[in-house]
Design an enzyme around this catalytic site. Structure first.
Site, PDB file in Angstrom:
ATOM      1  CG  HIS A   2      89.669  24.852 -24.148  1.00  0.00           C
ATOM      2  ND1 HIS A   2      89.042  24.169 -25.167  1.00  0.00           N
ATOM      3  CD2 HIS A   2      89.036  24.449 -23.012  1.00  0.00           C
ATOM      4  CE1 HIS A   2      88.093  23.400 -24.677  1.00  0.00           C
ATOM      5  NE2 HIS A   2      88.079  23.549 -23.362  1.00  0.00           N
ATOM      6  CG  HIS A  20      87.395  23.056 -18.406  1.00  0.00           C
ATOM      7  ND1 HIS A  20      86.101  23.360 -18.768  1.00  0.00           N
ATOM      8  CD2 HIS A  20      87.984  22.526 -19.503  1.00  0.00           C
ATOM      9  CE1 HIS A  20      85.904  23.003 -20.039  1.00  0.00           C
ATOM     10  NE2 HIS A  20      87.046  22.498 -20.510  1.00  0.00           N
ATOM     11  NE  ARG A  34      86.871  21.023 -13.817  1.00  0.00           N
ATOM     12  CZ  ARG A  34      86.457  20.533 -14.967  1.00  0.00           C
ATOM     13  NH1 ARG A  34      85.410  21.049 -15.572  1.00  0.00           N
ATOM     14  NH2 ARG A  34      87.061  19.504 -15.519  1.00  0.00           N
ATOM     15  CG  HIS A  69      83.207  20.191 -27.377  1.00  0.00           C
ATOM     16  ND1 HIS A  69      83.683  19.740 -26.169  1.00  0.00           N
ATOM     17  CD2 HIS A  69      82.742  19.088 -28.007  1.00  0.00           C
ATOM     18  CE1 HIS A  69      83.495  18.423 -26.084  1.00  0.00           C
ATOM     19  NE2 HIS A  69      82.915  18.006 -27.184  1.00  0.00           N
ATOM     20  CG  HIS A  86      88.917  20.254 -27.791  1.00  0.00           C
ATOM     21  ND1 HIS A  86      87.934  19.882 -28.665  1.00  0.00           N
ATOM     22  CD2 HIS A  86      88.295  20.532 -26.616  1.00  0.00           C
ATOM     23  CE1 HIS A  86      86.772  19.945 -28.046  1.00  0.00           C
ATOM     24  NE2 HIS A  86      86.960  20.345 -26.813  1.00  0.00           N
ATOM     25  CG  ASN A 127      84.724  14.101 -25.760  1.00  0.00           C
ATOM     26  OD1 ASN A 127      85.117  13.686 -26.841  1.00  0.00           O
ATOM     27  ND2 ASN A 127      83.483  14.506 -25.554  1.00  0.00           N
ATOM     28  CG  ASP A 186      89.975  20.546 -22.960  1.00  0.00           C
ATOM     29  OD1 ASP A 186      89.321  21.120 -22.065  1.00  0.00           O
ATOM     30  OD2 ASP A 186      89.529  19.595 -23.626  1.00  0.00           O
TER      31      ASP A 186
END
Lengths: 434, 335
Positions: A63, A65, A67, A182, A235, A281, A308
């Site tokens: 997990h 990101h 981008r 999620h 998560h 989050n 995350d």
């Protein structure tokens, strides 16, 4: 240029075989070619002295990101993969909530091209479950899986409509891939920005109730029961969610769970100073939740640690706590944080920790399981467990610096990462060991 | 040194008294530099603030502006509309001879990409001594202190739902004028607690003084774990105000109904409006507070709002200027 490398004097921790041995490893042509005691260096071989270090299969993060595309100001595939390499990772799974979203063959193809040209380690993309992450129409899952999507997820904008989720779980079976959830009820979360409780009351900030996660877990479990499709909760942050998942696993439902280093190490009590580097989050929860997460690691409910890793620009994080975006970086610090919180704190041993960061996550998504066997891909990370260091986000590889561990002292450090037989990261501390 | 002597000559009797205030409380105020909330104010600082506010109130009655902060510049930086708090700080600063600039920035008009840090940096660079900041985000004042705390003094004039220390201090001053000892005194705070910085700062201050604090409001407007703040929580206003010495009525934002937090304004009025009938439940000499602006006949009846025998709303406004003079003086005067 293919290099030959001999790693000597280390403690090999093979998470696939679940064995620790004092042996040397010889790498050539991107593979492990020999494992044994007292291997002699050949003329053309680079020797890495790994005494007092652990030699583990390269870490796997399911997990992140990464981008890129329209969000290069936050991170791009080069900087993100360099950060991952610095953290000991040789495989990371990149979420689909890019800009534009990875929901079509065009965008996914472009992303795969960028990965091929820019990433220094293996980056495996996740495709969206629904077009535009809108929670309405399914993406062309079969086509996307054939192109290279390793899983599906609407992470960041979870599917709220259970009819859509049911169809997704039915349809995804044709791909053999897993949907990553999620779990969050957006109405219940209702614009909150931190865990709801005494601290949010004191700080005067809108809270996110634990129920927003647990409610989503409960209803999604019933859809899994209905469809019998494998499903992964990422998560997870609340004790009550774990109770539900534990029971479902006991009943034989095909559900797995990962947890982040930050939920394992930090609690809502650290938010006192409105530090936006602690805003993510799901939010940091209570000490009781944190203890339950550690317990779920020990009893096997949780089989993977995932960062995350969510880079954001300094400008975005300089906004007030309510306005700043959710998310923190985590690739460069994940091992050290988990080592302190889990191994040094005597909750689990080192083999279990590395399992949670290698074969554990690989098995969740049915990725190639990393190992130290001859014939395996030479994806390796070398760790000095006794090294004390201070993380400086500005000096790190991620383009973003939104880490709660910035300028914090950490224990245990990744000294070297080898991907397909090539050194993709080495700490200056390793220099004296050649 | 000569300047100091010169200005002292022209000070009024009360202003001279203020300038001669000394002691641990005064030292602590000067050392703290900023006022962000009431939770870290020591009892010496509180006593000093009351004493200074008392002198300032007398100065307001008899004196014109006094050159106590003549060399200081205060910027009122209000990201949220607030006629009364801004005017109160402006008057307070002017009565102390400070230069005041008002920067009004409605949140909506702040250009995308511009942050409160940018604005803070600009004003700090202009050489402003103090920033009096109101912002709709909790924690906004602390953010400015973290960035520029070395260069500028920060007074929090309200941050989101979090804190409004000058309001709590003026409320305390107003109570103190009537009742010197608040230890054990029953004080009720009634209405929308969740969204109220006034409630939070008052709870932090009054609970430290040993007051017996009772809160009442609909369950949807009471934040989580409220009772852990050392207060008694009720959903019925009657239980909270019974035998209360002071009652603080909070403003109800009309949009709470649109957000679905209360079923209707009518029901809210029926259950929580403070009026003469309910006042009978309170102590005989009970006084009623409201931080303003009031929704007349919503959270407080029109006649109670104007009943000078029980309502302290006008006194609060006067004392607001006095307490803000005291705060500005104690934080900014250098010696």
């Amino acid at each position: 240029m293919t290099r030959k490398i001999l790693i000597k004097n280390g403690l090999l921790i093979d998470t696939l075989e679940q064995k620790e041995t004092k042996e040397d490893l010889r790498l050539a042509d991107g593979e492990i070619i020999e494992r044994g005691s007292g291997l002699k260096a050949a003329q053309d071989e680079e020797v890495i002295d790994a005494h007092a270090c652990w030699v583990s299969p390269g870490l796997v993060d399911i997990h992140t990101h990464m981008r890129d595309l329209a969000q290069k100001d936050k991170e791009d595939l080069h900087s993100g993969s360099k950060a991952a390499a610095a953290g000991g990772f040789t495989t990371v799974v990149a979420m689909a909530n890019t800009e534009p979203v990875l929901d079509s063959s065009n965008t996914l193809s472009l992303y795969l091209q960028k990965i091929a040209s820019q990433a220094v380690i293996e980056v495996l993309p996740v495709a969206a479950v629904t077009k535009g992450l809108l929670g309405e129409e399914l993406t062309n899952m079969v086509e996307l899986a054939q192109l290279g999507a390793v899983a599906f997820s609407d992470d960041g904008k979870p599917v709220q409509n259970l009819v859509v989720l049911r169809r997704a779980l039915q349809y995804v079976k044709m791909t053999g891939k897993v949907i990553i959830s999620h779990a969050e009820d957006l109405n219940l979360a209702g614009g909150g920005c931190m865990h709801e409780g005494l601290m949010s009351t004191k700080l005067g900030l809108p809270g996110i109730t634990s129920a927003s996660e647990t409610v989503a877990v409960a209803r999604e479990l019933e859809i899994v029961r209905l469809t019998e499709s494998p499903y992964h909760f990422t998560h997870i942050s609340c004790a009550a969610s774990l109770d539900l998942i534990r029971r479902a696993q006991a009943e034989g439902l095909p559900v797995t769970v990962d947890v982040t280093p930050h939920h394992l190490s930090l609690t809502v009590d650290s938010l006192e100073n409105y530090d936006t580097k602690l805003k993510m989050n799901p939010p940091l929860r209570t000490g009781k939740d944190r203890a339950a997460l550690i317990e779920a690691i020990k009893d096997g409910t949780i089989s993977a640690i995932a960062t995350d890793h969510a880079p954001h620009s300094g400008l975005e994080k300089s906004r007030s706590f309510t306005e700043a975006p959710f998310g923190i970086t985590g690739l460069e610090t994940a091992f050290s944080v988990c080592y302190s919180e889990l191994v040094l704190a005597k909750h689990i041993d080192r083999l279990k920790l590395l399992t949670l960061m290698t074969s554990g996550p690989a098995q969740v998504l049915d990725l190639q399981t990393p190992s130290l066997r001859p014939g395996a891909r030479a994806n390796i990370c070398i760790i000095d467990p006794n090294y004390q260091w201070t993380y400086e986000a500005e000096e790190g590889y991620s383009r973003a610096h939104n880490s709660p561990w910035d300028k914090k002292e950490l224990s245990g450090k990744v000294l070297c990462t080898i991907f397909k037989g090539q050194i993709v990261f080495q700490a200056s501390q390793l220099a004296g060991r050649h | 040194m000569t300047e100091q002597t010169f200005s002292t000559v022209h000070l009024s009797q009360k202003a001279k008294e203020l300038s001669k205030l000394d002691g641990l409380g005064v030292q602590l105020w000067r050392k703290r530099r900023h006022l962000l909330d009431t939770d870290d104010l020591s009892s010496d600082e509180l006593t000093t603030a009351l004493h200074a506010a008392m002198l300032c109130k007398e100065m307001m009655k008899s004196d014109g502006p006094q050159a106590l902060l003549a060399e200081k510049t205060v910027a009122n930086l209000f990201y949220e509309n607030s006629t009364r708090t801004r005017s109160s700080f402006e008057l307070a600063a002017k009565r102390l001879g400070a230069t005041v600039i008002n920067v009004d920035i409605a949140s909506s008009s702040v250009a995308k990409g511009e942050t409160i840090i940018d604005t803070g940096r600009t004003l700090t660079a202009m050489g402003v001594d103090a920033l009096v900041q109101r912002h709709n985000c909790s924690g906004a004042a602390l953010q400015i202190v973290r960035e520029f705390g070395e260069d500028v003094q920060v007074i929090n004039a309200g941050d989101g739902w979090h804190a409004h220390p000058s309001q709590a201090l003026l409320d305390y001053f107003t109570m103190w004028e009537i009742c010197k000892e608040l230890n054990g005194a029953k004080i009720a705070i009634v209405g929308d607690i969740t969204h109220s910085r006034v409630a939070r700062s008052n709870i932090a201050l009054l609970s430290r003084l040993g007051a017996d604090i009772h809160l009442a409001g609909p369950p949807t407007l009471l934040p989580d774990d409220l009772s852990k703040l050392g207060v008694t929580v009720h959903t019925q206003i009657e239980a909270a105000i019974e035998n209360a010495r002071f009652i603080m009525v909070l403003r109800l934002q009309l949009e709470r109904q649109q957000q679905g937090l209360i079923p209707s304004i009518g029901e809210y009025k029926r259950l929580y409006r403070m009026d003469h009938a309910r006042l009978k439940l309170a102590a005989d000499n009970c006084k009623v507070f409201h931080p303003g602006p009031m929704n007349r006949d919503l959270e407080i009846s029109n006649s109670l709002a104007d009943d000078a025998k029980h309502s302290l709303v006008r006194v609060q406004v006067q004392n607001g200027v006095a307490m803000r003079m005291a705060i500005l003086y104690l934080l900014l005067s250098s010696r």
